[in-house]
Design a protein around this motif. Structure first.
Motif: not given
Length: 390
Positions: A96, A98, A253-255, A281
């Motif tokens: 994850s 930011k 913000d994501s993976s 996301r």
């Protein structure tokens, strides 16, 4: 001899009959059928969609489609502005991140050298501007000196005019010699020439001062130095941006879904067939459903839908309507069935997977069943419907 052959044939016939009877008896005794093998992957089964009166809809009142799980932000294809060797990769698949968190960095030796050079050019431009401004007091002193010289030569010129005027009132030979008259005239001409020279020097001194003086506007030389200083600062800013772009950061913000580069590899700038990284996301996840053009008239925006995980048909996914993509496009995600046409056009609908549904992965295909309308909605403007939903 003939009797012996007949006896031998009779014995063979009897033996064959006994073997046949034994085989039939053995087969009848082992008539246990083998158990039916279960399929390796459970085929999808239609889902009964309950209406308000809790009655299950017939199979003909449902739209069957294929959905592709995707991030709610859609896949973010990460690339780089500049080509170069990968120096370091900071993340791994599944991490994850930011917003603005570093993802990977390219070799920055050349960019650092260029930045150092640009900063040196900026320092030189600042020094030239300071030197130009430092010349102003000296030039003002030159103007004052030139003005003093003009005043002095004007006085000599006035003196020469008086001498010549006085000589012109006297008689030559009686009170003043001709030589004296000539001398006074020459003195006047010399004074006039010296005065003109002093005035020219004063004009030059004032012109030199005006190039650097900032009391009455920016002088031309100062303007040139200021422009050079501004250009040098812009070059430093550009070099800093180039150096900063050697480190690629997360846009939101994501993976991290996929990493397609390693330290030491060469990363190509621009749009690539395979992105260097893929982000998205994943909370919540969405399902992009392809509705065949033949089923579009039966679909109503916001219709109840549910999903079935392939391999576990009994596991249902609860779906909530998100939006309709109003542009009908050519089908790209093919299922491989023989009856499928590559020229089929589809309407893409996006649903959200409710929390608590069975776990799925990004890119996984699921079977979708959507409640269809007997009477199509007269309001078929999907764009306005999406606007109302927002």
């Amino acid at each position: 001899m003939i009797g012996r052959s007949t006896l031998f044939a009779s014995i063979l016939t009897l033996t064959a009959g006994i073997s046949l009877v034994g085989a039939i008896a053995s087969m009848s005794g082992n008539d246990n059928r083998r158990p039916r093998a279960a399929p390796p992957i459970e085929p999808p089964t239609p889902v009964l969609l309950a209406q308000a009166n809790d009655r299950a809809l017939p199979i003909g009142d449902r739209i069957g489609a294929v959905g592709l799980v995707e991030p709610s932000s859609q896949e973010m294809q990460i690339g780089t502005h500049a080509s170069g060797k990968v120096a370091q990769v900071f993340v791994e698949p599944g991490a994850s991140v930011k917003r603005d968190q570093p993802l990977f960095a390219l070799d920055s030796q050349v960019a650092e050298a260029v930045l150092a050079q640009r900063r040196g050019d900026l320092a030189a431009a600042q020094a030239r501007l300071a030197l130009a401004r430092a010349r102003v007091p000296g030039l003002r002193a030159e103007v004052e000196a030139a003005q003093t010289a003009v005043d002095a030569t004007r006085a000599e010129q006035d003196e020469g005019i008086d001498l010549v005027r006085a000589a012109s009132g006297l008689n030559s030979g009686a009170t003043i010699t001709a030589r004296e008259i000539t001398r006074r005239q020459n003195y006047l001409r010399t004074a006039e020439a010296n005065h003109k020279k002093a005035r020219a020097r004063l004009a030059i001194a004032r012109a030199n001062l005006s190039l650097l003086d900032e009391t009455e506007g920016v002088g031309a030389s100062i303007a040139v130095e200021l422009a050079g200083l501004h250009q040098a600062r812009q070059a430093v800013t550009r070099a800093e941006i180039d150096l900063e772009q050697r480190t690629v950061r997360a846009p939101a913000d994501s993976s991290v879904l996929q990493v397609n580069l390693r330290p030491g590899e060469f990363a190509q700038a621009g749009a690539l067939e395979q992105a260097l990284m893929v982000l998205g996301r994943t909370e919540p996840m969405h399902v992009r459903i392809d509705i065949d053009e033949a089923d579009i008239p039966r679909y109503s925006p916001g219709a109840v839908a549910t999903g079935s995980v392939r391999g576990r048909a009994q596991h249902r996914l609860k779906l909530n309507f998100v939006r309709v993509e109003p542009l009908v496009v050519t089908k790209r995600a093919l299922s491989g069935q023989k009856t499928e046409r590559s020229d089929t056009r589809i309407l893409q609908v996006v649903y959200e997977i409710e929390p608590g549904s069975p776990a799925v992965f990004i890119g996984q295909q699921i079977d979708i069943f959507i409640e269809s309308e007997h009477e199509p909605d007269k309001d078929r403007n999907f764009v306005s419907y999406n606007h109302r939903k927002q």
